[in-house]
Design a protein around this motif. Sequence first.
Motif, PDB file in Angstrom:
ATOM      1  N   GLN A 207       0.810  -1.220   0.000  1.00 46.66           N
ATOM      2  CA  GLN A 207       0.000   0.000   0.000  1.00 46.66           C
ATOM      3  C   GLN A 207       0.843   1.270   0.000  1.00 46.66           C
ATOM      4  N   ARG A 208       2.145   1.133   0.174  1.00 53.31           N
ATOM      5  CA  ARG A 208       2.975   2.337   0.283  1.00 53.31           C
ATOM      6  C   ARG A 208       3.197   2.938  -1.107  1.00 53.31           C
ATOM      7  N   PRO A 209       2.870   4.214  -1.290  1.00 51.63           N
ATOM      8  CA  PRO A 209       2.971   4.835  -2.617  1.00 51.63           C
ATOM      9  C   PRO A 209       4.398   4.781  -3.170  1.00 51.63           C
ATOM     10  N   GLY A 210       4.518   4.318  -4.402  1.00 50.16           N
ATOM     11  CA  GLY A 210       5.815   4.302  -5.065  1.00 50.16           C
ATOM     12  C   GLY A 210       6.676   3.102  -4.736  1.00 50.16           C
ATOM     13  N   TRP A 211       6.179   2.192  -3.890  1.00 46.18           N
ATOM     14  CA  TRP A 211       6.953   1.002  -3.542  1.00 46.18           C
ATOM     15  C   TRP A 211       6.522  -0.157  -4.437  1.00 46.18           C
ATOM     16  N   VAL A 212       7.485  -0.862  -4.966  1.00 47.70           N
ATOM     17  CA  VAL A 212       7.222  -1.925  -5.933  1.00 47.70           C
ATOM     18  C   VAL A 212       7.928  -3.196  -5.476  1.00 47.70           C
ATOM     19  N   GLU A 213       7.183  -4.311  -5.431  1.00 47.36           N
ATOM     20  CA  GLU A 213       7.773  -5.584  -5.022  1.00 47.36           C
ATOM     21  C   GLU A 213       8.592  -6.182  -6.156  1.00 47.36           C
ATOM     22  N   VAL A 214       9.741  -6.735  -5.807  1.00 42.66           N
ATOM     23  CA  VAL A 214      10.579  -7.412  -6.797  1.00 42.66           C
ATOM     24  C   VAL A 214      10.704  -8.879  -6.412  1.00 42.66           C
ATOM     25  N   LYS A 215      11.005  -9.689  -7.409  1.00 42.27           N
ATOM     26  CA  LYS A 215      11.146 -11.122  -7.178  1.00 42.27           C
ATOM     27  C   LYS A 215      12.514 -11.413  -6.568  1.00 42.27           C
ATOM     28  N   GLU A 216      12.736 -12.682  -6.266  1.00 43.55           N
ATOM     29  CA  GLU A 216      13.953 -13.065  -5.554  1.00 43.55           C
ATOM     30  C   GLU A 216      15.222 -12.664  -6.285  1.00 43.55           C
ATOM     31  N   ASP A 217      15.220 -12.733  -7.595  1.00 42.83           N
ATOM     32  CA  ASP A 217      16.448 -12.431  -8.335  1.00 42.83           C
ATOM     33  C   ASP A 217      16.523 -10.962  -8.744  1.00 42.83           C
ATOM     34  N   GLY A 218      15.562 -10.154  -8.288  1.00 39.06           N
ATOM     35  CA  GLY A 218      15.562  -8.740  -8.661  1.00 39.06           C
ATOM     36  C   GLY A 218      16.396  -7.895  -7.702  1.00 39.06           C
ATOM     37  N   GLU A 219      16.795  -6.740  -8.174  1.00 40.51           N
ATOM     38  CA  GLU A 219      17.505  -5.794  -7.306  1.00 40.51           C
ATOM     39  C   GLU A 219      16.500  -5.120  -6.388  1.00 40.51           C
ATOM     40  N   TRP A 220      16.913  -4.906  -5.133  1.00 43.95           N
ATOM     41  CA  TRP A 220      16.008  -4.316  -4.172  1.00 43.95           C
ATOM     42  C   TRP A 220      16.707  -3.202  -3.395  1.00 43.95           C
ATOM     43  N   ASP A 221      15.863  -2.293  -2.868  1.00 47.31           N
ATOM     44  CA  ASP A 221      16.339  -1.190  -2.040  1.00 47.31           C
ATOM     45  C   ASP A 221      16.028  -1.439  -0.567  1.00 47.31           C
ATOM     46  N   PHE A 222      14.979  -2.234  -0.306  1.00 50.57           N
ATOM     47  CA  PHE A 222      14.493  -2.468   1.045  1.00 50.57           C
ATOM     48  C   PHE A 222      14.121  -3.931   1.171  1.00 50.57           C
ATOM     49  N   ASN A 223      14.578  -4.563   2.261  1.00 51.38           N
ATOM     50  CA  ASN A 223      14.321  -5.989   2.419  1.00 51.38           C
ATOM     51  C   ASN A 223      13.812  -6.267   3.831  1.00 51.38           C
ATOM     52  N   TRP A 224      12.542  -6.676   3.928  1.00 51.24           N
ATOM     53  CA  TRP A 224      12.004  -7.145   5.208  1.00 51.24           C
ATOM     54  C   TRP A 224      12.166  -8.656   5.210  1.00 51.24           C
TER      55      TRP A 224
END
Length: 435
Positions: A43-60
Amino acid sequence: MSKNKAVGYKGAYGYQRRRDGEGRSCVRFRCSLTNTILDVLHQRPGWVEVKEDGEWDFNWCDVGWLRENFDHTYMEEHVRICHFRNHYELTRKNLLVKNLKRYRKTLDREAGRLEAAKCDFFPRTFELPSEYHLFVEEFKRSPGNIWIMKPVARSQGKGIFLFRKLKDIMEWKKDGIRFEEQKEEAQVESHVAQRYIENPYLINGRKFDLRVYVLVTSYLPLKAWLYRDGFARFSNTRFSLSSIDDQYVHLTNVAVQKTAPDYDPEKGCKWQMQQLRRYLTAKHGRETVEALFNGIYNIFIRSLQSVQKVIINDKHCFELYGYDILLDQDLKPWLLEVNASPSLTASSQEDYELKYRLLEDTLHVVDMEGCLTGREKQVGGFDLMWNDGPVYREDVSLEALGSTYQIANTHLGCVNDRKKQLQQLLKPHPGQKRI
């Protein structure tokens, strides 16, 4: 350059924020859980989920992912992850007590007994099997007392039992001998034996403990936030010491209580922290309750200071801890444990809403979008309680005494004015969900 062709620019703290091809702010996240936190991230505006092999900025992530991947993952300046590398120094039951004991000795040596006494908020505790013989010495000094046995690395009440007699833990004696003789081959699961608090504070005859949330964004320097909301978790059965084998009497974990035959999922077994504070104030008076909550605040600060020099600080890391606190009948708070992964699965609609707000505000404090100045004392429901030293509220006037004094910037169980505060603090983004 990432796969979604995001480009970077400098945010408020100087790190690289991402924008997509149309110039919108973009944070790419990964999440290993499928409960409330995933809802908040989606629900957070501008946040996009990436798959396991994708580059990420934030990881919970969960602690298992951290253990396997942290040392092998390159993280850019702006990247954030939800655990510190050796979080277990605070969140494993045996290491928590070991660090608190060491810290207390340091205070005794450097600041004196009165200062060291401020760490007397955890019950007598021994690690088994390695400290079995020390435990027996203590056990024999006070025969008849009840002890509680807990696996050091399990949660949700698993493997916990109470005992009064040494014969109930004979297997740990045997394992202890084998452990000392064959340390390199021992496969014994460690437990802690802890003095059971036999005089808990009761409401309607039932035992309860508190779940309180503390967010640490840095250990060097120490920067810690306290959330205003939390809850009391009640047992489903009236308290009694006549039966120490009944988990529904002695363990307040929701995972245990919800299996009780007469458990009502609609009613649940929780009170909101505000409700508990109102109840205690009506019964004991404001002064007494202020002293109680100051004692709880002391537990947070002292426990974090006890691990400050051993936690591996990393600018990419933050951690949301779930503290479990028990009150005895004298309204003395006791630290039971600290959770690195407090449950984010809701047990009711009210519980879901609390955790949703908590997690939203956690993301506000972590501030991937670069909206904050770094000087805020409150962000949503979080109050900054320590920033390389105590953080105080505005001076409070004592008119009768004609003087002023400073009190800690903590509001646990007080009114949570997060909606109003966030509206003032954060500029709304197009399409942002209402707070």
